[in-house]
Scaffold this active site. Structure first.
Site, PDB file in Angstrom:
ATOM      1  CG  ASP A 136     -20.913   4.947   3.152  1.00 12.39           C
ATOM      2  OD1 ASP A 136     -21.715   5.789   2.730  1.00 12.39           O
ATOM      3  OD2 ASP A 136     -20.590   4.843   4.352  1.00 12.39           O
ATOM      4  CD  GLU A 159     -20.232   9.595   0.933  1.00 14.56           C
ATOM      5  OE1 GLU A 159     -20.933  10.516   1.383  1.00 14.56           O
ATOM      6  OE2 GLU A 159     -20.026   8.555   1.568  1.00 14.56           O
TER       7      GLU A 159
END
Ligand code: GLC
Ligand code: CA
Length: 543
Positions: free
Chosen positions: A221, A270
């Site tokens: 993330d 990401e």
């Protein structure tokens, strides 16, 4: 494209592909996949009972890996991206034993499992943060980013939260200790201080915990936020100081080195930077990420020229160690059928074109649960909005069965679903699409089977072809076998002559093997006369 890609004879055969290069990765948002206990919220047991849908049964979709969005203990302010215990499962999703069961069941079916690791921030209820905020002299004070107010009394600098369209400061004031702490997302998600080696070590321990359990990969993330300007200087118009700071690369390298101690694992990041050069810098050196999600691609207009140019730009920037990854849907963006709805109901057809593009481009395709059904965004009335940043519509539960027979939970739940079911579930649900050869689901199943069957679609080289303005067309070629597949996608909602120009010496006749339009029969075609229907994509086997 590298010139030697075309020159089979002179080159040694290419290295065999890794699982994460060959296959299709399917993103599961656990809250919305399948609910096993009627509380209206999807859970791990729900996923376990639906594995047949994904792989291993006669009519499975045929995915190779699943990426699970977070299922850790969490107060759910950001629905699991606010983690209060990295090494346990939230009771709403199940137990650690159920996770192990799911992992084993997936592996039995040859499904790899990728989990979501959230290293930039914890929940404000994480014991680390509770300890950190307990006092200025807490031993964990420096695990987070604490600063005195600016001289005028406000936040220490001009950094903004990623939520709320940039209106809110990325700082939250703590009354008890009279300092601000950094919160790049919600105030309940304090940023960890990755400049502190103890934090890095603790987060590495989390990685080991899951890798030792047997997970095959991690989606990282907001990885580009793992380093910020340690001096916390203001963001400037041309330079952001709150992300993508040079130290991020050595941190990612240390994560990769740890992951490489285990066999056959993968990390995908990401990298939400809308600049391809910056994106590529996280994958091109070969010792950082294996894959990076490309958000430039998600933000393109629905135009053949935009796709062609952006893919070309990526290819030019990507060195030989860069393996691309492609996606057009995830849990943070409006779905293709809605985002690119166009006029005259093109949305559903465009989802098929989008999925065909993502699955046939050179690189690893990621598809988001429901994309294979052509789901649009759900309509969420104001009194049912639950997300802090407007992302409920794309997170609506999967409709498994017809509401008319299964009730309002559409087979997702026997209770009240946590978000509304999409409009049109009667027609879009799995039950309605599964046995209909003309459905989007049947199309997706054929598309994935084709990729699994064709080395040219997995590891083959790629070259774009000249074609009509509205058509994006490219060739995938597998050296050794001489297999050649041509993809032609009509980005307009008009019928168009494709006008594909083949490279010198190639046969213009081929066999159409798949169209996004069920009505088009597979069979022999001549590319010189190929005409595409509105919003149609085709795959042609040449020669
Ligand atoms: C990522 C996730 C998003 C989450 C945010 C903060 O962007 O995809 O869902 O809200 O990080 O963790
Ligand atoms: Ca449940």
């Amino acid at each position: 494209m590298a010139p030697d890609d075309r020159d089979d004879e002179a080159c040694p055969p290419p290295a065999p592909l890794d699982w994460w290069q060959r296959g299709v990765i399917y993103q599961i948002y656990p809250r919305s996949f399948a609910d096993s206990n009627g509380d209206g919220i999807g859970d791990l047991r729900g996923i376990l009972t639906r594995l047949d849908y994904l792989r291993g049964a006669g009519d499975s979709l045929g995915v190779d890996a699943i990426w699970l969005s977070p299922f850790y203990r969490s107060p759910m302010v950001d629905f699991g991206y606010d983690v209060s215990d990295y090494t346990d499962v939230d009771p709403v999703f199940g137990t650690l034993a159920e996770f192990d069961e799911l992992l084993a069941a997936a592996h039995l079916r040859d499904i790899k499992v990728i989990i979501d690791w959230v290293p930039n921030h914890t929940s404000d209820q994480h014991p680390w943060f509770l300890e950190s905020r307990a006092g200025r002299d807490s031993p964990k004070r420096d695990w987070y980013v604490w600063r005195d107010p600016a001289p005028a009394g406000g936040p220490p600098n001009n950094w903004r939260s990623s939520f709320g369209g940039g209106a809110d400061p990325a700082w939250t004031f703590d009354d008890a200790t009279s300092q601000f702490y950094l919160t790049s997302f919600t105030p309940q998600q304090p940023d960890l201080n990755w400049d502190n080696p103890e934090v890095e070590a603790a987060m590495h321990d989390v990685l080991r915990f899951w890798l030792d359990r047997g997970v095959d990969g991690l989606r990282i993330d907001v990885v580009f936020k793992l380093a910020k300007d340690p001096q916390l200087r203001d963001n400037q118009p041309g330079r952001r100081h709150d992300q993508d700071w040079p130290a991020v690369h050595e941190r990612v390298r240390r994560i990769r080195a740890l992951v490489d101690e285990y066999e056959d694992r993968m990390i995908v990041g990401e990298v939400y930077l809308l600049d391809l050069q910056q994106l590529v810098s996280y994958v091109s050196s070969g010792d950082e990420l294996h894959l990076a999600h490309n958000f430039v691609f998600v933000h393109l207009p629905w135009r053949a020229s935009a796709m062609r140019e952006s893919i070309g730009d990526f290819e030019r920037l990507a060195g030989p160690s860069t393996w691309p990854a492609w996606f057009l849907e995830n849990h943070d963006h409006s779905r293709v059928a809605t985002r690119y709805a166009g006029s005259g109901g093109s949305g559903g057809r465009r989802t098929r074109v989008a999925t065909m593009l993502v699955v046939t481009l050179k690189g690893t395709p990621f598809i988001f649960q429901g994309e294979e059904l052509g789901l649009p965004d759900a309509e969420v009335p104001p009194d049912r909005v639950v997300d802090v940043d407007g992302r409920d519509p794309e997170r609506a539960p999967i409709p498994w069965r017809r509401p008319s027979s299964a009730g309002p939970g559409a087979g997702f739940t026997t209770g009240e679903p946590w978000l509304p079911i999409v409009a049109g579930a009667e027609r879009l649900c799995v039950e309605a699409q599964r046995d209909d050869p003309d459905s989007t689901l049947s199309f997706a199943r054929r598309l994935l089977a084709l990729r699994a069957d064709r080395p040219a679609l997995q590891g083959g080289s790629q070259r774009p072809l000249d074609a009509a303005t509205d058509v994006f067309s490219f060739l995938r070629e597998a050296g050794g076998r001489g297999e050649r597949l041509l993809v032609a996608l009509n980005f307009s909602s008009r019928r168009v002559r494709a006008r594909v120009t083949l490279p010198e010496g190639l046969e213009t006749r081929g066999t159409l093997v798949l169209s996004t339009h069920a009505a088009r029969e597979p069979g022999p075609i001549d590319l010189r006369t190929l005409t595409l229907d509105p919003d149609e994509g085709v795959i042609v086997l040449l020669g």
